[in-house]
Design an enzyme around this catalytic site. Structure first.
Site, PDB file in Angstrom:
ATOM      1  N   SER A  34       0.744  -1.226   0.080  1.00  0.00           N
ATOM      2  CA  SER A  34       0.093  -0.139  -0.083  1.00  0.00           C
ATOM      3  C   SER A  34       0.897   1.105   0.049  1.00  0.00           C
ATOM      4  CB  SER A  34      -0.930  -0.003   1.230  1.00  0.00           C
ATOM      5  OG  SER A  34      -1.733  -0.979   1.206  1.00  0.00           O
ATOM      6  N   GLY A  82       2.855   4.435   1.129  1.00  0.00           N
ATOM      7  CA  GLY A  82       3.457   4.723   2.309  1.00  0.00           C
ATOM      8  C   GLY A  82       3.985   3.695   3.225  1.00  0.00           C
ATOM      9  N   THR A  83       4.168   2.348   2.780  1.00  0.00           N
ATOM     10  CA  THR A  83       4.609   1.257   3.650  1.00  0.00           C
ATOM     11  C   THR A  83       6.149   1.260   3.502  1.00  0.00           C
ATOM     12  OG1 THR A  83       4.161   0.050   1.635  1.00  0.00           O
ATOM     13  CG2 THR A  83       2.371  -0.133   3.395  1.00  0.00           C
ATOM     14  N   GLY A  84       6.844   1.871   2.735  1.00  0.00           N
ATOM     15  CA  GLY A  84       8.248   1.845   2.725  1.00  0.00           C
ATOM     16  C   GLY A  84       8.855   1.386   1.510  1.00  0.00           C
ATOM     17  N   LYS A  85       8.077   1.134   0.369  1.00  0.00           N
ATOM     18  CA  LYS A  85       8.819   0.303  -0.779  1.00  0.00           C
ATOM     19  C   LYS A  85      10.033   1.163  -1.380  1.00  0.00           C
ATOM     20  CE  LYS A  85       5.085   0.616  -2.859  1.00  0.00           C
ATOM     21  NZ  LYS A  85       4.076   1.250  -1.950  1.00  0.00           N
ATOM     22  N   THR A  86       9.801   2.653  -1.406  1.00  0.00           N
ATOM     23  CA  THR A  86      11.030   3.339  -1.886  1.00  0.00           C
ATOM     24  C   THR A  86      11.952   3.364  -0.977  1.00  0.00           C
ATOM     25  OG1 THR A  86       9.356   4.698  -3.282  1.00  0.00           O
ATOM     26  CG2 THR A  86      11.548   5.485  -3.065  1.00  0.00           C
ATOM     27  N   GLU A  96     -22.922  11.263  20.921  1.00  0.00           N
ATOM     28  CA  GLU A  96     -21.863  10.352  21.162  1.00  0.00           C
ATOM     29  C   GLU A  96     -21.965   9.482  22.396  1.00  0.00           C
ATOM     30  OE1 GLU A  96     -19.727  10.542  18.826  1.00  0.00           O
ATOM     31  OE2 GLU A  96     -20.621  12.213  17.789  1.00  0.00           O
ATOM     32  N   HIS A 133     -23.407   6.278  21.346  1.00  0.00           N
ATOM     33  CA  HIS A 133     -22.273   5.283  20.889  1.00  0.00           C
ATOM     34  C   HIS A 133     -21.475   4.776  21.787  1.00  0.00           C
ATOM     35  CE1 HIS A 133     -23.108   6.420  16.660  1.00  0.00           C
ATOM     36  NE2 HIS A 133     -22.770   7.779  16.711  1.00  0.00           N
ATOM     37  N   ASP A 137     -22.804   7.443  10.314  1.00  0.00           N
ATOM     38  CA  ASP A 137     -23.042   6.151  10.698  1.00  0.00           C
ATOM     39  C   ASP A 137     -23.961   5.306   9.910  1.00  0.00           C
ATOM     40  OD1 ASP A 137     -21.767   7.326  13.222  1.00  0.00           O
ATOM     41  OD2 ASP A 137     -23.698   8.061  14.110  1.00  0.00           O
TER      42      ASP A 137
END
Length: 657
Positions: A214, A216-220, A436, A439, A513
């Site tokens: 995905s 932002g997971t750190g591939k670069t 709230e 909930h 909701d």
């Protein structure tokens, strides 16, 4: 010869015999000398005798009137001085009687030859503008070549850059939270450093590794770590750098990239966002698609064709592996597909520790607590969280970043910034507080619910309030009881509004909701087989769209099945509504207590909510709070005003009624 020299030598780099600044200086000196010569020639050509210009007839009249003292006659011009010492000049028309007329009036006559430039000066004068134009054009083209790396005449040259590690070197020590992916790529680095270790057992160096994950997971970051660890030339390029509007340019750039890589082998070539060029073939029409397919074909041939490119490892990154061409993914091209997942809690702890090294931390900062409260965060999200906390502490003038800054930064990242300028009436605040609180009370009494982390009525982002629940540990699947709990918690806010304010005072605040509950119920019925009436079948989402047009149902679904699915979705959502109604009716005192506490303090933690529900005082020492501490109980149960007609608490009304 080092790697940089190799790359420059292969791509038409600097010629020997002088530094770049000396060449630039010589170019500017030549341009200035040419301009000076040009001005000098124009000055000589434009040089004319001094004096006021007069007509030839006026000149003859002055001669006959004895007003001319002396003249200087040339082939094309006449100049001289009048009796009052005024200078003049005029055109010589070649009058044969002019000299006799001047002699009769005793005018002093001087003859001068016409200045004519030499042949070489005329040639230089005629060609100088063209030479200046060529010189400027050559200078501009050289600058374009230096800036673009390929030049205006080198459209097919590769734009791959040789990554140097002089500044900002990244190693595997800087990569945390994705240990399995790091181990896969670390083996490639070891192969490059010592190929004989694997070759003596018949192992061959992998030709390619595809990083899938995905955003932002750190591939670069992993690719940069490989560059820092391998100690071999590392070329980097983006998938979009191959494709141009001209057919054949991308294929030429692929060939040139591999030619550069061969000269530096063994080396690594990193292609970021390879889906820009590696999409499945045959899916489009037009020249641009033809250009992309030709580029992909050339890439396939270079990676594994008749001519093997030994010593070149291709590492590519994408977050869309489903759109890549199957021929690109087969072994022999990309031998390994390394999944870079979203980190779990242990991975998030390690990532936070990496990013916190550069931040001065207060003693109360606990990375594990922050990691537990950030499920689903990628490495980029966690880096942003640490940065937001540091910026917040700097704005407050602190020297250390405390846990309070991390909590506020987490709320900002997850829920949005506080809308401090938004003014709410007392009725709106009270409505939000009960919404709230509804909930929260349902979440407390649902055994399968995640623990409550925080409840607030401070507007953030597009929400007027929020109840945040955080899991105790990372979970990779949902159970049926958890889904039912989510449905009832989602309906808790709407039920609380109706219980307290009546059927006619229910607000639109439950739209989000209702949307989330409907999506969950639809997935339960059509994807996860959680409906006994529909059965364990997969129908896909009935809210799919095609080219922007809403589809009534998937193509593999009959009208009867669609009606059954709609009925089951409605049954599940209304079942959650009934569960929430039962919980809030049985614990109405807790609803009032929690709503009053939210009105007083605006934000409550999960532990404070537990104490309030248990009948204890929270006893917060809040400087901003002026009212007495809130205790549980003390409010009578209001009478529920039900609608006269069919509705959510009676028999269900027909759809559309």
């Amino acid at each position: 010869m080092n790697d940089n020299d190799k790359q420059n030598g292969g791509g038409g780099g600097e010629t020997p015999g002088g530094s770049p600044w000396m060449k630039s200086l010589l170019i500017w000196v030549g341009i200035l000398a040419a301009l000076a010569l040009f001005v000098n020639l124009f000055g000589d050509r434009a040089a004319q005798p001094a004096g006021t210009g007069i007509s030839y007839s006026a000149f003859v009249q002055k001669v006959d009137g004895g007003q001319v003292k002396d003249v200087s006659i040339a082939e094309r011009s006449i100049s001289g001085t009048l009796s009052d010492d005024t200078k003049f000049r005029t055109i010589n028309p070649g009058d044969p009687q002019l000299v006799d007329r001047l002699l009769k009036k005793n005018v002093q006559i001087t003859a001068r030859p016409e200045e004519t430039p030499s042949f070489w000066m005329i040639l230089l004068y005629q060609s100088l503008p063209f030479l200046l134009f060529l010189g400027i054009a050559f200078f501009v083209l050289r600058q374009m070549q230096k800036n673009s790396g390929s030049g205006a005449m080198g459209f097919g040259k590769s734009r791959a850059r040789l990554l140097t590690q002089k500044e900002g070197k990244v190693t595997f020590d800087d990569v945390a939270g994705i240990d399995e992916a790091r181990e896969e790529l670390q083996e490639i680095v070891e192969f490059l450093k010592d190929p004989t270790k694997f070759a003596r057992l018949g192992g061959k160096i992998p030709k390619g590794a595809l990083l899938v994950g995905s955003p932002g997971t750190g591939k670069t970051l992993l690719a940069r770590a490989i560059a820092g660890e391998a100690g071999v030339p590392f070329f980097t390029i983006s998938g979009s750098d191959f494709v141009e509007m001209f057919v054949g340019v991308g294929a030429s750039r692929v060939r040139d990239m591999f030619e550069q890589a061969k000269k530096s082998a063994p080396c690594i070539v990193f292609i970021d966002e390879i889906d820009a060029v590696g999409r499945s073939r045959g899916g489009g029409i037009g020249n641009q698609n033809d250009e992309r397919e030709q580029t992909l074909n050339q890439l396939l041939v270079e990676m594994d064709g008749f001519e093997a490119n030994e010593g070149i490892i291709i590492i590519a990154a994408t977050n869309r592996p489903d759109v890549l061409d199957p021929a690109l993914l087969r072994p022999g091209r990309f031998d390994r597909q390394v999944v870079v997942p979203t980190p779990d809690i242990e991975g998030r702890v390690k990532i936070l520790q990496v990013h916190m090294k550069k931040v001065p931390l207060a003693p109360d900062v606990d990375p594990r607590v922050i990691a537990r409260g950030t499920p689903g965060f990628s490495g980029a999200d966690l880096a942003n969280l640490v940065n937001e906390a540091a910026l917040l502490a700097a704005r407050r003038g602190k020297r250390l970043v405390a846990m309070s800054e991390f909590e506020e930064a987490k709320d900002k990242v997850m829920m949005g910034a506080e809308r401090k300028s938004m003014l709410m009436t007392e009725d709106e605040k009270r409505m939000t507080a009960y919404h709230e609180a509804g909930h929260a009370i349902v979440a407390i009494h649902e055994p399968a619910s995640d623990p409550i982390h925080k409840a607030t009525i401070i507007p953030r982002g597009r929400a007027l309030g929020m109840v945040m629940r955080l899991p105790e540990r990372d979970s990779h699947s949902l159970h049926r009881d958890q889904m039912y709990a989510h449905l009832s918690i989602a309906m808790g806010g709407r039920v609380a509004e109706e219980l307290i304010f009546g059927y006619d005072r229910v607000s639109s605040g439950a739209s989000g909701d209702i949307q989330s509950a409907t999506r969950l119920a639809r997935s339960m019925v059509t994807r996860w087989g959680m409906s006994d009436a529909v059965g364990p079948l997969e129908y896909g989402g009935s809210d799919e769209s095609y080219l922007g047009y809403q589809m009534s149902r998937p193509a593999n679904m009959s009208n009867e099945t669609a009606q059954l699915i709609d009925a089951e979705i409605k049954r599940l959502v209304e079942g959650g509504l009934d569960r929430a109604k039962t919980v809030l009716t049985d614990h109405i005192d807790q609803l009032h207590t929690l709503a009053n506490a939210l009105l007083e303090y605006e934000t409550l933690t999960g532990d404070e909510i537990k104490r309030l529900v248990a009948g204890e005082e929270i006893g917060r020492n809040d400087p901003g709070a002026t009212a007495a501490p809130v205790a549980a109980g003390g409010t009578s149960v209001p009478k529920i005003r039900r609608p006269k007609g069919p509705g959510p608490f009676g028999n269900p009304a027909p759809q559309g009624a």
